[in-house]
Design a protein around this motif. Structure first.
Motif, PDB file in Angstrom:
ATOM      1  N   GLN A  45      41.193  40.710  58.494  1.00 15.49           N
ATOM      2  CA  GLN A  45      40.142  39.880  57.940  1.00 15.49           C
ATOM      3  C   GLN A  45      38.865  40.657  57.627  1.00 15.49           C
ATOM      4  O   GLN A  45      38.644  41.750  58.128  1.00 15.49           O
ATOM      5  N   SER A  46      38.070  40.031  56.777  1.00 13.46           N
ATOM      6  CA  SER A  46      36.693  40.478  56.548  1.00 13.46           C
ATOM      7  C   SER A  46      35.816  39.437  57.229  1.00 13.46           C
ATOM      8  O   SER A  46      35.524  39.556  58.404  1.00 13.46           O
ATOM      9  N   GLY A  54      40.081  44.130  49.989  1.00 14.72           N
ATOM     10  CA  GLY A  54      40.780  45.398  49.754  1.00 14.72           C
ATOM     11  C   GLY A  54      42.249  45.308  50.139  1.00 14.72           C
ATOM     12  O   GLY A  54      43.111  45.891  49.480  1.00 14.72           O
ATOM     13  N   LEU A  55      42.536  44.550  51.181  1.00 14.34           N
ATOM     14  CA  LEU A  55      43.934  44.375  51.584  1.00 14.34           C
ATOM     15  C   LEU A  55      44.664  43.406  50.659  1.00 14.34           C
ATOM     16  O   LEU A  55      45.860  43.578  50.396  1.00 14.34           O
ATOM     17  N   VAL A  56      43.962  42.418  50.135  1.00 14.66           N
ATOM     18  CA  VAL A  56      44.549  41.544  49.111  1.00 14.66           C
ATOM     19  C   VAL A  56      44.949  42.403  47.911  1.00 14.66           C
ATOM     20  O   VAL A  56      46.051  42.289  47.379  1.00 14.66           O
ATOM     21  N   LEU A  60      48.805  43.283  46.160  1.00 13.15           N
ATOM     22  CA  LEU A  60      49.138  43.182  44.736  1.00 13.15           C
ATOM     23  C   LEU A  60      49.598  44.520  44.176  1.00 13.15           C
ATOM     24  O   LEU A  60      50.591  44.598  43.440  1.00 13.15           O
ATOM     25  N   ASP A  61      48.899  45.585  44.513  1.00 13.25           N
ATOM     26  CA  ASP A  61      49.277  46.917  44.045  1.00 13.25           C
ATOM     27  C   ASP A  61      50.690  47.269  44.516  1.00 13.25           C
ATOM     28  O   ASP A  61      51.505  47.785  43.750  1.00 13.25           O
ATOM     29  N   GLU A  81      43.575  45.527  38.103  1.00 19.01           N
ATOM     30  CA  GLU A  81      42.568  44.474  38.020  1.00 19.01           C
ATOM     31  C   GLU A  81      42.989  43.352  38.956  1.00 19.01           C
ATOM     32  O   GLU A  81      44.150  42.944  38.954  1.00 19.01           O
ATOM     33  N   VAL A  82      42.044  42.854  39.736  1.00  9.34           N
ATOM     34  CA  VAL A  82      42.319  41.753  40.655  1.00  9.34           C
ATOM     35  C   VAL A  82      41.354  40.620  40.371  1.00  9.34           C
ATOM     36  O   VAL A  82      40.148  40.837  40.239  1.00  9.34           O
ATOM     37  N   ARG A  83      41.906  39.439  40.256  1.00  8.29           N
ATOM     38  CA  ARG A  83      41.096  38.225  40.085  1.00  8.29           C
ATOM     39  C   ARG A  83      41.271  37.409  41.358  1.00  8.29           C
ATOM     40  O   ARG A  83      42.358  36.938  41.666  1.00  8.29           O
TER      41      ARG A  83
END
Length: 132
Positions: A45-46, A54-56, A60-61, A81-83
């Protein structure tokens, strides 16, 4: 450097089974989509109850690049790119999905998303991966 192919990528942060602090993701293919499930804990968590962005992005990566790797292609991320559509909660199972959107020579366009069990999408990703 270890060159034994059985030991390759065993310490990958996202999927390596030998990484003591890794995410240990496992994958399967479903109808031209690569899928993993992951339940983040408090160590991910943040803000209280919310997964670190960053972990989300890492999830995805990994789902997009991992899909190409599963096809026998070694690729590196050239653009990501992350939305962020909604907070990604801690303690709830996430479904991470990735798929190939297009290809031009040695470049692949990929798409990914993270969703909750009720179908709510918390993050979407687009990436360009280069075959090396």
């Amino acid at each position: 450097m270890n060159t034994n192919t059985e030991d390759r990528n065993q310490h990958c942060f996202a999927c390596g089974p030998k990484n003591p602090i890794g995410l240990k993701l496992t994958f399967r293919e479903e109808n031209d989509t690569y899928v993993a499930r992951f339940t983040p804990g408090p160590e991910h968590q943040s803000y209280d109850g919310v997964m670190h962005g960053g972990l989300v992005s890492t999830l995805l990566d990994e789902i997009m690049g991992g899909y190409l790797y599963s096809k026998g292609l070694y690729a590196v991320t050239a653009k990501l790119e992350v939305r962020f559509r909604a907070p990604t909660p801690i303690g709830r199972e996430l479904k991470i999905q990735g798929r190939i959107v297009g290809q031009k020579r040695t470049m692949y366009e990929m798409a990914g998303e993270i969703s909750l069990p009720d179908g709510t999408v918390t993050a979407e990703g687009k990436a360009i991966l280069a075959i090396v």
